[in-house]
Write a protein that holds these residues in place. Structure first.
Motif, PDB file in Angstrom:
ATOM      1  N   LEU A 153     -78.125 -13.470 -12.515  1.00  0.00           N
ATOM      2  CA  LEU A 153     -77.183 -13.764 -13.595  1.00  0.00           C
ATOM      3  C   LEU A 153     -77.479 -15.082 -14.289  1.00  0.00           C
ATOM      4  O   LEU A 153     -76.731 -15.510 -15.171  1.00  0.00           O
ATOM      5  N   ALA A 154     -78.572 -15.737 -13.900  1.00  0.00           N
ATOM      6  CA  ALA A 154     -78.854 -17.084 -14.395  1.00  0.00           C
ATOM      7  C   ALA A 154     -79.005 -17.133 -15.912  1.00  0.00           C
ATOM      8  O   ALA A 154     -78.664 -18.132 -16.547  1.00  0.00           O
ATOM      9  N   ASP A 155     -79.517 -16.058 -16.511  1.00  0.00           N
ATOM     10  CA  ASP A 155     -79.754 -16.056 -17.958  1.00  0.00           C
ATOM     11  C   ASP A 155     -78.681 -15.300 -18.729  1.00  0.00           C
ATOM     12  O   ASP A 155     -78.876 -14.984 -19.905  1.00  0.00           O
ATOM     13  N   GLU A 156     -77.555 -15.032 -18.088  1.00  0.00           N
ATOM     14  CA  GLU A 156     -76.472 -14.313 -18.761  1.00  0.00           C
ATOM     15  C   GLU A 156     -75.744 -15.267 -19.711  1.00  0.00           C
ATOM     16  O   GLU A 156     -75.104 -16.223 -19.281  1.00  0.00           O
ATOM     17  N   PRO A 157     -75.822 -15.039 -21.030  1.00  0.00           N
ATOM     18  CA  PRO A 157     -75.220 -15.978 -21.993  1.00  0.00           C
ATOM     19  C   PRO A 157     -73.720 -16.165 -21.786  1.00  0.00           C
ATOM     20  O   PRO A 157     -73.206 -17.278 -21.963  1.00  0.00           O
ATOM     21  N   ALA A 158     -73.023 -15.101 -21.421  1.00  0.00           N
ATOM     22  CA  ALA A 158     -71.567 -15.198 -21.281  1.00  0.00           C
ATOM     23  C   ALA A 158     -71.155 -16.125 -20.146  1.00  0.00           C
ATOM     24  O   ALA A 158     -70.010 -16.588 -20.105  1.00  0.00           O
ATOM     25  N   LEU A 159     -72.071 -16.391 -19.215  1.00  0.00           N
ATOM     26  CA  LEU A 159     -71.751 -17.253 -18.073  1.00  0.00           C
ATOM     27  C   LEU A 159     -72.347 -18.651 -18.210  1.00  0.00           C
ATOM     28  O   LEU A 159     -72.281 -19.441 -17.267  1.00  0.00           O
ATOM     29  N   ALA A 160     -72.909 -18.946 -19.382  1.00  0.00           N
ATOM     30  CA  ALA A 160     -73.611 -20.223 -19.556  1.00  0.00           C
ATOM     31  C   ALA A 160     -72.707 -21.419 -19.309  1.00  0.00           C
ATOM     32  O   ALA A 160     -73.140 -22.438 -18.762  1.00  0.00           O
ATOM     33  N   THR A 161     -71.447 -21.327 -19.709  1.00  0.00           N
ATOM     34  CA  THR A 161     -70.507 -22.435 -19.501  1.00  0.00           C
ATOM     35  C   THR A 161     -69.336 -22.015 -18.616  1.00  0.00           C
ATOM     36  O   THR A 161     -68.290 -22.660 -18.629  1.00  0.00           O
ATOM     37  N   TYR A 162     -69.517 -20.945 -17.869  1.00  0.00           N
ATOM     38  CA  TYR A 162     -68.455 -20.439 -16.996  1.00  0.00           C
ATOM     39  C   TYR A 162     -68.524 -21.194 -15.673  1.00  0.00           C
ATOM     40  O   TYR A 162     -69.493 -21.070 -14.927  1.00  0.00           O
ATOM     41  N   PRO A 163     -67.517 -22.017 -15.353  1.00  0.00           N
ATOM     42  CA  PRO A 163     -67.650 -22.926 -14.209  1.00  0.00           C
ATOM     43  C   PRO A 163     -67.757 -22.234 -12.861  1.00  0.00           C
ATOM     44  O   PRO A 163     -68.309 -22.813 -11.911  1.00  0.00           O
ATOM     45  N   TYR A 164     -67.263 -21.001 -12.756  1.00  0.00           N
ATOM     46  CA  TYR A 164     -67.253 -20.362 -11.436  1.00  0.00           C
ATOM     47  C   TYR A 164     -68.633 -19.876 -11.012  1.00  0.00           C
ATOM     48  O   TYR A 164     -68.847 -19.580  -9.832  1.00  0.00           O
ATOM     49  N   LEU A 165     -69.596 -19.811 -11.947  1.00  0.00           N
ATOM     50  CA  LEU A 165     -70.965 -19.488 -11.552  1.00  0.00           C
ATOM     51  C   LEU A 165     -71.580 -20.625 -10.745  1.00  0.00           C
ATOM     52  O   LEU A 165     -72.043 -20.403  -9.621  1.00  0.00           O
ATOM     53  N   PRO A 166     -71.606 -21.876 -11.252  1.00  0.00           N
ATOM     54  CA  PRO A 166     -72.130 -22.955 -10.410  1.00  0.00           C
ATOM     55  C   PRO A 166     -71.277 -23.213  -9.172  1.00  0.00           C
ATOM     56  O   PRO A 166     -71.811 -23.645  -8.139  1.00  0.00           O
ATOM     57  N   VAL A 167     -69.969 -22.956  -9.235  1.00  0.00           N
ATOM     58  CA  VAL A 167     -69.145 -23.110  -8.034  1.00  0.00           C
ATOM     59  C   VAL A 167     -69.604 -22.139  -6.951  1.00  0.00           C
ATOM     60  O   VAL A 167     -69.728 -22.503  -5.776  1.00  0.00           O
ATOM     61  N   ALA A 168     -69.867 -20.906  -7.350  1.00  0.00           N
ATOM     62  CA  ALA A 168     -70.346 -19.922  -6.381  1.00  0.00           C
ATOM     63  C   ALA A 168     -71.687 -20.351  -5.792  1.00  0.00           C
ATOM     64  O   ALA A 168     -71.909 -20.252  -4.572  1.00  0.00           O
ATOM     65  N   ARG A 169     -72.571 -20.839  -6.640  1.00  0.00           N
ATOM     66  CA  ARG A 169     -73.875 -21.303  -6.150  1.00  0.00           C
ATOM     67  C   ARG A 169     -73.707 -22.487  -5.208  1.00  0.00           C
ATOM     68  O   ARG A 169     -74.393 -22.581  -4.172  1.00  0.00           O
ATOM     69  N   ALA A 170     -72.806 -23.371  -5.528  1.00  0.00           N
ATOM     70  CA  ALA A 170     -72.579 -24.538  -4.676  1.00  0.00           C
ATOM     71  C   ALA A 170     -72.041 -24.122  -3.309  1.00  0.00           C
ATOM     72  O   ALA A 170     -72.493 -24.624  -2.271  1.00  0.00           O
ATOM     73  N   ASP A 171     -71.078 -23.201  -3.291  1.00  0.00           N
ATOM     74  CA  ASP A 171     -70.487 -22.780  -2.021  1.00  0.00           C
ATOM     75  C   ASP A 171     -71.526 -22.099  -1.128  1.00  0.00           C
ATOM     76  O   ASP A 171     -71.575 -22.335   0.091  1.00  0.00           O
ATOM     77  N   LEU A 172     -72.354 -21.238  -1.723  1.00  0.00           N
ATOM     78  CA  LEU A 172     -73.382 -20.564  -0.933  1.00  0.00           C
ATOM     79  C   LEU A 172     -74.411 -21.569  -0.431  1.00  0.00           C
ATOM     80  O   LEU A 172     -74.900 -21.462   0.710  1.00  0.00           O
ATOM     81  N   SER A 173     -74.754 -22.560  -1.248  1.00  0.00           N
ATOM     82  CA  SER A 173     -75.711 -23.589  -0.828  1.00  0.00           C
ATOM     83  C   SER A 173     -75.138 -24.423   0.311  1.00  0.00           C
ATOM     84  O   SER A 173     -75.858 -24.796   1.252  1.00  0.00           O
ATOM     85  N   ARG A 174     -73.856 -24.731   0.262  1.00  0.00           N
ATOM     86  CA  ARG A 174     -73.211 -25.475   1.351  1.00  0.00           C
ATOM     87  C   ARG A 174     -73.320 -24.718   2.667  1.00  0.00           C
ATOM     88  O   ARG A 174     -73.592 -25.300   3.713  1.00  0.00           O
ATOM     89  N   ARG A 175     -73.110 -23.413   2.600  1.00  0.00           N
ATOM     90  CA  ARG A 175     -73.176 -22.611   3.822  1.00  0.00           C
ATOM     91  C   ARG A 175     -74.581 -22.589   4.408  1.00  0.00           C
ATOM     92  O   ARG A 175     -74.752 -22.389   5.614  1.00  0.00           O
ATOM     93  N   LEU A 176     -75.583 -22.809   3.558  1.00  0.00           N
ATOM     94  CA  LEU A 176     -76.965 -22.848   4.036  1.00  0.00           C
ATOM     95  C   LEU A 176     -77.403 -24.257   4.407  1.00  0.00           C
ATOM     96  O   LEU A 176     -78.553 -24.471   4.798  1.00  0.00           O
ATOM     97  N   GLY A 177     -76.503 -25.235   4.266  1.00  0.00           N
ATOM     98  CA  GLY A 177     -76.841 -26.613   4.604  1.00  0.00           C
ATOM     99  C   GLY A 177     -77.652 -27.325   3.539  1.00  0.00           C
ATOM    100  O   GLY A 177     -78.241 -28.375   3.814  1.00  0.00           O
ATOM    101  N   ARG A 178     -77.690 -26.792   2.342  1.00  0.00           N
ATOM    102  CA  ARG A 178     -78.461 -27.401   1.262  1.00  0.00           C
ATOM    103  C   ARG A 178     -77.541 -28.310   0.449  1.00  0.00           C
ATOM    104  O   ARG A 178     -77.063 -27.969  -0.636  1.00  0.00           O
ATOM    105  N   ALA A 179     -77.313 -29.494   0.984  1.00  0.00           N
ATOM    106  CA  ALA A 179     -76.299 -30.386   0.426  1.00  0.00           C
ATOM    107  C   ALA A 179     -76.628 -30.836  -0.987  1.00  0.00           C
ATOM    108  O   ALA A 179     -75.743 -30.889  -1.852  1.00  0.00           O
ATOM    109  N   GLU A 180     -77.885 -31.178  -1.245  1.00  0.00           N
ATOM    110  CA  GLU A 180     -78.235 -31.678  -2.569  1.00  0.00           C
ATOM    111  C   GLU A 180     -78.071 -30.594  -3.627  1.00  0.00           C
ATOM    112  O   GLU A 180     -77.541 -30.852  -4.714  1.00  0.00           O
TER     113      GLU A 180
END
Length: 408
Positions: free
Chosen positions: A351-378
């Protein structure tokens, strides 16, 4: 009963019918609104002397319609007003008669949500005319100035007049298309109230309650429509969590951490019955499927026991019926819980290139939460910071800042 309370209750419950009946007389939305407001003001005085009538809506309707007729006669407005809301004439049933009540309220809802109107205008008119909110209240709900909202509502009324939009229930062959527009407007109202786009409050309670009332009205008017049942079920099952969404300090509580004992189990029970009705017979529609997803969450006794593979399957069905970027995002989140965060991130990457989600905050929030679960803090921190750029609700911004601080 206290008169002020009686008038307030009549405003909540009968505004739409009284206005719709008055429009049938004067064929002018502005004049009808003026007469109805005058009728409610007179009720505050008259009912103090005579007592609250047995049928308040009938009293209000008669008063408003008489006022409209009087103004039409005295000012000869018949010759000067636009031929607004062309439709079938005739005597309408009085308030309290089920057939008339159903017909009039349905006329007003479908007029406000006519597909010829801009979607934003549909929402504004529904709040103004069906819910009885003031222009200032509608403006606050959508974070625009009162002047801007007044202009939007005025343009919509003029469009109704110029296009001669019929003031009637659509013909049977047109009903599916028109009903979908109504359901979409009510869904948008609820979504806006459930999580305010900006401002200091997470929930706009008034909008949530108006959306629920409209959905209940539609269920009453169209009891055999599965998608109407699905929308009402979706609203009830989602709003049932309201009390558990904030902690004592006013911070948001994620679904995984909510105290399910604080959920409204009466709403859940009602919603589950509606879900079964929405899924009964024939392929389920989008609202029925979204309600079914909410039902899986509602029935799970704990976060850990949630049937995530079933939720993924329901999202697959939803995307086959009505593919939207937001539904695809929600499916990716469900994949992350059903099959692991790596699988979830892979789904998000699509979904990275989906224009409708370009400024939709819940996309990066979802990525952040999944990254946290994998221990990828940065990676998580950068994603939360991206989400913060696009988030305007103060409560959600505070939550994101706390997440960033936790990651150092």
């Amino acid at each position: 009963m206290d008169v002020a309370e009686a008038v307030a209750r009549a405003h909540r419950q009968e505004w739409a019918f009284v206005l719709a009946s008055t429009v049938r007389v004067c064929r002018d939305l502005d004049l009808a609104e003026e007469c109805v407001q005058d009728a409610y003001a007179k009720a505050l005085v008259s009912w103090e002397r005579t007592g609250v009538p047995e049928r308040p809506a009938a009293w209000l309707t008669t008063t408003a319609r008489n006022r409209a007729v009087d103004l039409l006669r005295r000012a000869a407005l018949e010759r000067r007003t636009l031929p607004l809301l062309a439709g079938d004439e005739g005597v309408v049933a009085g308030p309290g008669e089920d057939a008339g009540l159903t017909d009039e309220r349905l006329r007003l809802v479908f007029t406000c949500c006519h597909p010829a109107l801009d979607p934003r205008a549909q929402v504004a008119l529904t709040l103004r005319l069906v819910c009885g909110l003031t222009t200032a209240q509608v403006a606050r709900a959508f974070l625009v100035s009162e002047t801007t909202m007044a202009a939007r509502i005025t343009r919509a009324k003029k469009k109704i007049a110029a296009a001669r939009i019929p003031y009637r229930v659509p013909a049977p062959e047109d009903l599916p298309e028109r009903t979908e527009a109504v359901l979409t407007v009510v869904d948008l109202l609820f979504a806006t109230g459930h999580t305010a786009p900006s401002g200091p409050d997470l929930v706009l309670t008034g909008l949530v309650e108006h959306a629920a009332a409209l959905a209940r009205m539609l269920r009453l008017l169209l009891p055999g429509d599965a998608e109407v049942a699905g929308l009402l079920a979706l609203i009830l099952l989602t709003d049932a969590r309201r009390a558990a969404r904030l902690d004592a300090a006013g911070r948001p509580v994620l679904l995984a951490d909510q105290d399910r004992g604080r959920w409204n189990h009466a709403l859940i029970a009602e919603g589950l019955v509606l879900v079964r009705a929405a899924l009964r017979g024939g392929p389920p529609g989008p609202f029925a499927l979204r309600a079914a997803i909410a039902a899986v969450h509602a029935e799970a006794p704990s976060w850990e026991s949630t049937d995530w593979p079933e939720i993924v399957g329901l999202y697959d069905l939803l995307l086959s019926r009505r593919p939207t970027p937001v539904a695809a995002l929600n499916r990716a989140v469900a994949v992350g819980f059903a099959y692991g965060p790596e699988a979830g991130l892979s789904a998000l990457d699509e979904l990275a290139d989906e224009p409708a989600l370009a400024t939709y905050p819940y996309l990066p929030v979802a990525r952040a939460d999944l990254s946290r679960r994998l221990g990828r803090a940065e990676q998580a921190r950068l994603a939360y910071e991206e989400a913060l750029l696009f988030t305007e609700n103060d409560v959600e911004r505070g939550f994101l800042r706390e997440r960033i601080a936790e990651l150092g």
